[in-house]
Structures are given as C-alpha cells and as structure tokens.
Motif scaffolding. Structure first.
Motif, PDB file in Angstrom:
ATOM      1  N   ASP A 134      39.549  52.382  49.061  1.00  0.00           N
ATOM      2  CA  ASP A 134      40.185  50.818  48.980  1.00  0.00           C
ATOM      3  C   ASP A 134      39.478  50.607  47.704  1.00  0.00           C
ATOM      4  O   ASP A 134      40.120  49.529  47.110  1.00  0.00           O
ATOM      5  N   GLU A 135      38.185  50.959  47.596  1.00  0.00           N
ATOM      6  CA  GLU A 135      37.453  50.510  46.451  1.00  0.00           C
ATOM      7  C   GLU A 135      38.136  50.922  45.104  1.00  0.00           C
ATOM      8  O   GLU A 135      38.167  50.177  44.056  1.00  0.00           O
ATOM      9  N   GLN A 136      38.680  52.118  45.009  1.00  0.00           N
ATOM     10  CA  GLN A 136      39.367  52.484  44.161  1.00  0.00           C
ATOM     11  C   GLN A 136      40.755  51.696  43.883  1.00  0.00           C
ATOM     12  O   GLN A 136      41.085  51.214  42.435  1.00  0.00           O
ATOM     13  N   LEU A 137      41.345  51.402  44.806  1.00  0.00           N
ATOM     14  CA  LEU A 137      42.617  50.668  44.529  1.00  0.00           C
ATOM     15  C   LEU A 137      42.112  49.099  44.063  1.00  0.00           C
ATOM     16  O   LEU A 137      42.913  48.678  43.307  1.00  0.00           O
ATOM     17  N   ARG A 138      41.131  48.666  44.669  1.00  0.00           N
ATOM     18  CA  ARG A 138      40.722  47.195  44.270  1.00  0.00           C
ATOM     19  C   ARG A 138      40.445  47.297  42.686  1.00  0.00           C
ATOM     20  O   ARG A 138      40.862  46.311  42.093  1.00  0.00           O
ATOM     21  N   ARG A 139      39.653  48.497  42.311  1.00  0.00           N
ATOM     22  CA  ARG A 139      39.391  48.427  40.718  1.00  0.00           C
ATOM     23  C   ARG A 139      40.776  48.381  39.934  1.00  0.00           C
ATOM     24  O   ARG A 139      40.833  48.113  39.006  1.00  0.00           O
ATOM     25  N   GLY A 140      41.493  49.226  40.550  1.00  0.00           N
ATOM     26  CA  GLY A 140      42.963  49.272  39.713  1.00  0.00           C
ATOM     27  C   GLY A 140      43.583  48.071  39.821  1.00  0.00           C
ATOM     28  O   GLY A 140      44.217  47.541  38.766  1.00  0.00           O
ATOM     29  N   ILE A 141      43.540  47.194  40.857  1.00  0.00           N
ATOM     30  CA  ILE A 141      44.257  45.952  40.801  1.00  0.00           C
ATOM     31  C   ILE A 141      43.383  44.947  39.828  1.00  0.00           C
ATOM     32  O   ILE A 141      44.073  44.097  39.381  1.00  0.00           O
ATOM     33  N   GLU A 142      42.101  45.007  39.799  1.00  0.00           N
ATOM     34  CA  GLU A 142      41.455  44.236  38.917  1.00  0.00           C
ATOM     35  C   GLU A 142      41.667  44.783  37.615  1.00  0.00           C
ATOM     36  O   GLU A 142      41.704  43.747  36.573  1.00  0.00           O
ATOM     37  N   ALA A 143      41.867  45.862  37.331  1.00  0.00           N
ATOM     38  CA  ALA A 143      42.132  46.439  35.769  1.00  0.00           C
ATOM     39  C   ALA A 143      43.630  45.940  35.346  1.00  0.00           C
ATOM     40  O   ALA A 143      43.563  45.393  34.251  1.00  0.00           O
ATOM     41  N   MET A 144      44.327  45.914  36.452  1.00  0.00           N
ATOM     42  CA  MET A 144      45.658  45.325  36.153  1.00  0.00           C
ATOM     43  C   MET A 144      45.749  43.891  35.597  1.00  0.00           C
ATOM     44  O   MET A 144      46.172  43.412  34.805  1.00  0.00           O
ATOM     45  N   PHE A 145      44.863  43.108  36.488  1.00  0.00           N
ATOM     46  CA  PHE A 145      44.774  41.717  36.472  1.00  0.00           C
ATOM     47  C   PHE A 145      43.953  41.484  35.014  1.00  0.00           C
ATOM     48  O   PHE A 145      44.597  40.789  34.166  1.00  0.00           O
ATOM     49  N   PHE A 146      42.991  42.140  34.624  1.00  0.00           N
ATOM     50  CA  PHE A 146      42.273  42.005  33.331  1.00  0.00           C
ATOM     51  C   PHE A 146      43.312  42.312  32.041  1.00  0.00           C
ATOM     52  O   PHE A 146      43.235  41.532  31.056  1.00  0.00           O
ATOM     53  N   ALA A 147      44.015  43.372  32.258  1.00  0.00           N
ATOM     54  CA  ALA A 147      44.786  43.947  31.366  1.00  0.00           C
ATOM     55  C   ALA A 147      45.807  42.682  31.128  1.00  0.00           C
ATOM     56  O   ALA A 147      46.143  42.809  29.792  1.00  0.00           O
TER      57      ALA A 147
END
Length: 170
Positions: free
Chosen positions: A20-33
C-alpha cells in the motif's frame, strides 16, 4: 547501490506485490508530476484569463478539427453547461469557430482559428518539452512501460477515445 536508490525490478511479476505504501507513493508521484505537467500551460493560460478546461477544449479541437460538440462532451466527460460556458468564451474571443453541420443542421462542428491554433501550439510546446526531457531521462523501456500503465488505468470507453485519437480519428 547508491544511498536513496531502489533496485529496479527485472520483470513485471515482482510488481504484482506492491505494498500500500508503494502504491501511495505512485499516487503521489502522479499527483506531483501532473502539477509539473500543467505548470507551464497554467502560466500561459493565466495571461489570457483561461483555465485548464479551456486548454483541454483547445487541445481536443486541435486533435480532431471539425469534431462535434457532442463528441467533445464525450471525450472531456463534462456537462453540456460546463462545455458551453468554455466554448462561448473561446468563440467570443476568436479562438474557436463553430460551424453548422452540412448533413445535420443540429450539429455544431468546431475548428480552431489561427489565433486558437497559436495558443494551442504554445500550450502543447510547453508540455512536449517537459515530456521530451522526462522521456529522455527515463529511456525507451520506461516510456513504453509508462504508456502501458496509463492505458491500463483508463476505463474502456475512455481508452476507445484515446485509441481513436491515436489512430488519427476523433
């Protein structure tokens, strides 16, 4: 391995077990990208008193000149009232031209004017430069994987619109 770097998975199989933490980081990366991807166009749009809805409208009219209002509604997934508000502004400001359909007089076909094409080019150039730099930094395999991930996240009806545009249609 350098501090702060992570091993790159050799196959997609190891990605099946993301935490879940890796997925959360991916979601955040998409948001900031996305914030980065829209930052330059946002500055250009602000100079004209426009927002992202105007940008999306210009983009898809450029990609499919002569598209109908109904097709644009389907692509953008917005309400008729919302699109009409944006179109009214773009038409009044001389960026979009609306023509009555030749076969169906109820249809309105949309085209960018020369001024609209110029603004769309400025907006797209800014985004292409950012994407080009990111793609170069990531390399061809990452680019292909990124596109696969994006397409896999699309709902089927949205993917059909995407594929039609990719094939040169509306």
């Amino acid at each position: 391995m350098a501090e702060g770097t992570r091993p790159t998975p050799k196959t997609g199989r190891s990605l099946l077990y993301l935490t879940d933490e890796q997925l959360r980081r991916g979601i955040e990366a998409m948001f900031f990208a996305y914030r980065g991807f829209t930052a330059d166009p946002d500055r250009i749009l602000e100079e004209h008193g426009y927002g992202r809805a105007h940008h999306r409208t210009l983009h898809f009219i450029h990609r499919a000149p002569g598209t109908t209002v109904n097709n644009l509604l389907s692509i953008l997934g917005v309400t008729k009232q919302s699109l009409n508000r944006v179109l009214r502004t773009l038409i009044t400001d001389g960026l979009v031209e609306s023509r009555v359909g030749t076969q169906d007089k109820r249809e309105r076909h949309l085209y960018l004017t020369e001024t609209g094409s110029e603004l769309e080019r400025q907006l797209s150039d800014a985004q292409r430069e950012r994407m080009r730099a990111a793609y170069r930094a990531a390399g061809p395999e990452a680019v292909a994987g990124f596109r696969q991930v994006l397409e896999a996240m699309m709902d089927p009806d949205i993917r059909r619109h995407f594929n039609r545009l990719s094939d040169g249609g509306a």
